[in-house]
Design a protein around this motif. Structure first.
Motif, mmCIF file in Angstrom:
data_model
loop_
_atom_site.group_PDB
_atom_site.id
_atom_site.type_symbol
_atom_site.label_atom_id
_atom_site.label_comp_id
_atom_site.label_asym_id
_atom_site.label_seq_id
_atom_site.Cartn_x
_atom_site.Cartn_y
_atom_site.Cartn_z
ATOM 1 N N UNK A 159 0.855 -1.181 0.000
ATOM 2 C CA UNK A 159 0.000 0.000 0.000
ATOM 3 C C UNK A 159 0.893 1.233 0.000
ATOM 4 N N UNK A 160 0.580 2.199 -0.855
ATOM 5 C CA UNK A 160 1.353 3.437 -0.915
ATOM 6 C C UNK A 160 0.934 4.343 0.236
ATOM 7 N N UNK A 161 1.935 4.744 1.070
ATOM 8 C CA UNK A 161 1.656 5.540 2.262
ATOM 9 C C UNK A 161 2.058 7.002 2.110
ATOM 10 N N UNK A 162 3.163 7.256 1.431
ATOM 11 C CA UNK A 162 3.654 8.635 1.317
ATOM 12 C C UNK A 162 4.776 8.697 0.294
ATOM 13 N N UNK A 163 5.079 9.902 -0.167
ATOM 14 C CA UNK A 163 6.270 10.124 -0.989
ATOM 15 C C UNK A 163 6.804 11.511 -0.687
ATOM 16 N N UNK A 164 8.038 11.775 -1.112
ATOM 17 C CA UNK A 164 8.685 13.044 -0.777
ATOM 18 C C UNK A 164 9.057 13.143 0.699
ATOM 19 N N UNK A 165 9.231 11.994 1.361
ATOM 20 C CA UNK A 165 9.511 11.988 2.804
ATOM 21 C C UNK A 165 11.010 12.140 3.065
ATOM 22 N N UNK A 166 11.335 12.844 4.140
ATOM 23 C CA UNK A 166 12.726 13.033 4.554
ATOM 24 C C UNK A 166 13.045 12.076 5.696
ATOM 25 N N UNK A 167 14.167 11.374 5.565
ATOM 26 C CA UNK A 167 14.580 10.427 6.596
ATOM 27 C C UNK A 167 15.379 11.172 7.668
ATOM 28 N N UNK A 168 15.065 10.888 8.930
ATOM 29 C CA UNK A 168 15.778 11.497 10.052
ATOM 30 C C UNK A 168 16.144 10.442 11.081
ATOM 31 N N UNK A 169 17.121 10.748 11.922
ATOM 32 C CA UNK A 169 17.539 9.809 12.961
ATOM 33 C C UNK A 169 16.721 10.038 14.219
ATOM 34 N N UNK A 170 16.073 8.996 14.756
ATOM 35 C CA UNK A 170 15.257 9.164 15.963
ATOM 36 C C UNK A 170 16.092 9.637 17.147
ATOM 37 N N UNK A 171 15.448 10.298 18.068
ATOM 38 C CA UNK A 171 16.120 10.771 19.273
ATOM 39 C C UNK A 171 16.677 9.586 20.044
ATOM 40 N N UNK A 172 17.952 9.678 20.422
ATOM 41 C CA UNK A 172 18.589 8.605 21.175
ATOM 42 C C UNK A 172 19.217 7.530 20.318
ATOM 43 N N UNK A 195 32.283 -7.293 2.219
ATOM 44 C CA UNK A 195 33.162 -6.384 2.947
ATOM 45 C C UNK A 195 32.357 -5.546 3.934
ATOM 46 N N UNK A 196 33.003 -5.137 4.994
ATOM 47 C CA UNK A 196 32.403 -4.252 5.988
ATOM 48 C C UNK A 196 33.024 -2.876 5.815
ATOM 49 N N UNK A 197 32.195 -1.879 5.551
ATOM 50 C CA UNK A 197 32.689 -0.536 5.287
ATOM 51 C C UNK A 197 31.837 0.486 6.035
ATOM 52 N N UNK A 198 32.320 1.706 6.093
ATOM 53 C CA UNK A 198 31.497 2.803 6.596
ATOM 54 C C UNK A 198 30.472 3.147 5.515
ATOM 55 N N UNK A 199 29.220 3.430 5.886
ATOM 56 C CA UNK A 199 28.189 3.680 4.869
ATOM 57 C C UNK A 199 28.508 4.823 3.921
ATOM 58 N N UNK A 200 29.326 5.773 4.344
ATOM 59 C CA UNK A 200 29.680 6.890 3.462
ATOM 60 C C UNK A 200 30.521 6.424 2.279
ATOM 61 N N UNK A 201 31.148 5.236 2.394
ATOM 62 C CA UNK A 201 31.946 4.690 1.298
ATOM 63 C C UNK A 201 31.086 3.991 0.257
ATOM 64 N N UNK A 202 29.813 3.794 0.569
ATOM 65 C CA UNK A 202 28.932 3.051 -0.318
ATOM 66 C C UNK A 202 28.144 3.951 -1.266
ATOM 67 N N UNK A 203 28.144 5.232 -1.027
ATOM 68 C CA UNK A 203 27.374 6.145 -1.861
ATOM 69 C C UNK A 203 27.205 7.487 -1.176
ATOM 70 N N UNK A 204 26.298 8.305 -1.698
ATOM 71 C CA UNK A 204 26.082 9.643 -1.170
ATOM 72 C C UNK A 204 25.041 9.695 -0.073
ATOM 73 N N UNK A 205 24.414 10.870 0.041
ATOM 74 C CA UNK A 205 23.449 11.113 1.113
ATOM 75 C C UNK A 205 22.277 10.143 1.059
ATOM 76 N N UNK A 258 22.167 7.018 0.021
ATOM 77 C CA UNK A 258 22.553 5.711 0.549
ATOM 78 C C UNK A 258 22.750 5.763 2.066
ATOM 79 N N UNK A 259 23.362 6.831 2.537
ATOM 80 C CA UNK A 259 23.620 6.948 3.969
ATOM 81 C C UNK A 259 22.325 7.027 4.763
ATOM 82 N N UNK A 260 21.365 7.805 4.281
ATOM 83 C CA UNK A 260 20.098 7.937 4.997
ATOM 84 C C UNK A 260 19.305 6.629 4.974
ATOM 85 N N UNK A 261 19.386 5.880 3.848
ATOM 86 C CA UNK A 261 18.700 4.592 3.772
ATOM 87 C C UNK A 261 19.309 3.593 4.749
#
Length: 383
Positions: A293-306, A325-335, A337-340
């Motif tokens: 079911x489609x719930x929303x689009x154009x949503x911004x991902x944020x980090x929950x408090x804590x 391989x185990x890497x830092x997420x910033x090495x896998x792509x841009x913003x 990828x990191x937010x996902x």
């Protein structure tokens, strides 16, 4: 048989033997299962010649455009309702470039066969036998070797990707990489009769469509039993859908319609897939439930408090010889990828699909075995 042809694309020589062995095993296994209407096994010289010609054709231009063509190795007699040329055309890069504007539509193959001492193009076809060798020219210097699946439905199975002098062979059995949960194992067989309408297959259809629009995008698949995922979304959401749009969900529940009128059902599902995938081109993430079911689009991902920032991700790719391989997420792509990765780190029952504008595609899921986010690089499966 002795075919005289000089091969100047070195990668074609490098991979042809492995591809011949691969198709030989596939066809032998299919024959032992009793499958019928199978393709002729491609020999090494044919694979070399088709890859060599296709590669050099990909670097040429016709009226300022690079060719996008599909070559299938089969005689005219194995094609259903083929379009036959009155005069056979030699398999040359110049010939392919000239033909490209008229055969670049999806589903059209140029038929390639051989006689005496060389190869030729005999015409076009939309219907080829199971496990037929196909070489797609996707962009300059990029070739994809694939075949039609045994069941005949869905996206062709990719076997190898050649980009310049780089060769990647798809690990169809996914034998070399850890996979927990078994996301990649499922993805590799996503159009088998038992699973083609399953949740994994719908994700792949969405992934193919997202990648095709070339805008980049993120699709979040969240559990329908809880609203905890909202803690990882910045409010207000730009475009909330109320009530949830359930056209795709309803289609997937229509067992009777799927059995009685499969073609119409497939077309309707494809239309819904295109609609939802199109929304991912809008800035922000598109959100659907695990019941589609489609719930929303154009949503911004944020980090929950804590919540702690995600520091590591586990990266896999279904390529022979590839290593996890185990890497830092910033090495896998841009913003994007990191937010996902952060979203899945915080919402471990969710899945995130991320398309880059350059064609890279990653599915993020939580790995209970590794206790970290697993990033499945599936570009090789979508080309």
């Amino acid at each position: 048989m002795y075919l005289t042809r000089e091969i100047t694309y070195q990668a074609a020589r490098t991979v042809a033997g492995q591809l011949k062995e691969h198709f030989s095993k596939l066809l032998t296994a299919a024959q032992e299962r009793g499958d019928t209407e199978l393709a002729t096994e491609p020999h090494t010289q044919a694979i070399e010649a088709i890859l060599d010609t296709a590669f050099w054709a990909s670097l040429r231009h016709e009226e300022g455009r690079s060719p996008k063509i599909s070559l299938a190795f089969l005689p005219p007699g194995q094609a259903e309702q083929p379009l036959l040329f009155a005069q056979r055309l030699p398999l040359l890069s110049t010939v392919l470039t000239k033909l490209a504007p008229g055969v670049e539509r999806q589903g059209i193959h140029l038929g390639v066969w051989f006689e005496e001492d060389d190869f030729y193009v005999w015409g076009t076809t939309r219907n080829i036998p199971s496990l037929c060798l196909v070489v797609d020219v996707s962009e300059p210097g990029l070739l994809v070797v694939k075949h039609r699946r045994n069941d005949g439905y869905g996206k062709y199975a990719n076997v190898a990707i050649l980009k310049g002098d780089q060769v990647k062979l798809v690990d169809e059995e996914h034998s070399t990489l850890p996979d927990c949960p078994s996301m990649l194992t499922s993805l590799l067989g996503f159009t088998s009769p038992a699973t083609w309408h399953s949740s994994v297959n719908v994700l792949i259809q969405l992934a193919v469509s997202m990648r095709a629009h070339r805008h980049g995008g993120t699709l979040l698949v969240v559990p329908s039993q809880t609203s905890q995922w909202k803690e990882s979304i910045v409010h207000p959401i730009s475009y909330t859908v109320s009530p949830a749009f359930n056209a795709m969900a309803n289609l997937l529940k229509q067992e009777d319609e799927r059995e009685n009128n499969l073609t119409a059902w497939q077309a309707a599902l494809r239309q819904e897939v295109e609609s939802i995938a199109g929304l991912t081109a809008i800035d922000g993430a598109t959100i659907i439930s695990d019941s589609y079911e489609l719930l929303a689009f154009g949503a911004k991902i944020g980090r929950p408090k804590g919540s702690n920032p995600v520091e590591e991700i586990f990266v896999t790719e279904p390529i022979l010889g590839g290593e996890a391989s185990v890497i830092h997420p910033s090495q896998n792509g841009g913003t994007r990828h990191l937010s996902a990765a952060q979203f899945v780190h915080d919402q471990r029952d969710a899945v995130a699909l991320v398309a880059s504008q350059d064609g890279r595609f990653t599915i993020f899921s939580w790995s209970p075995c590794e206790q970290m986010v697993q990033a499945h690089r599936i570009d090789a499966l979508l080309l």
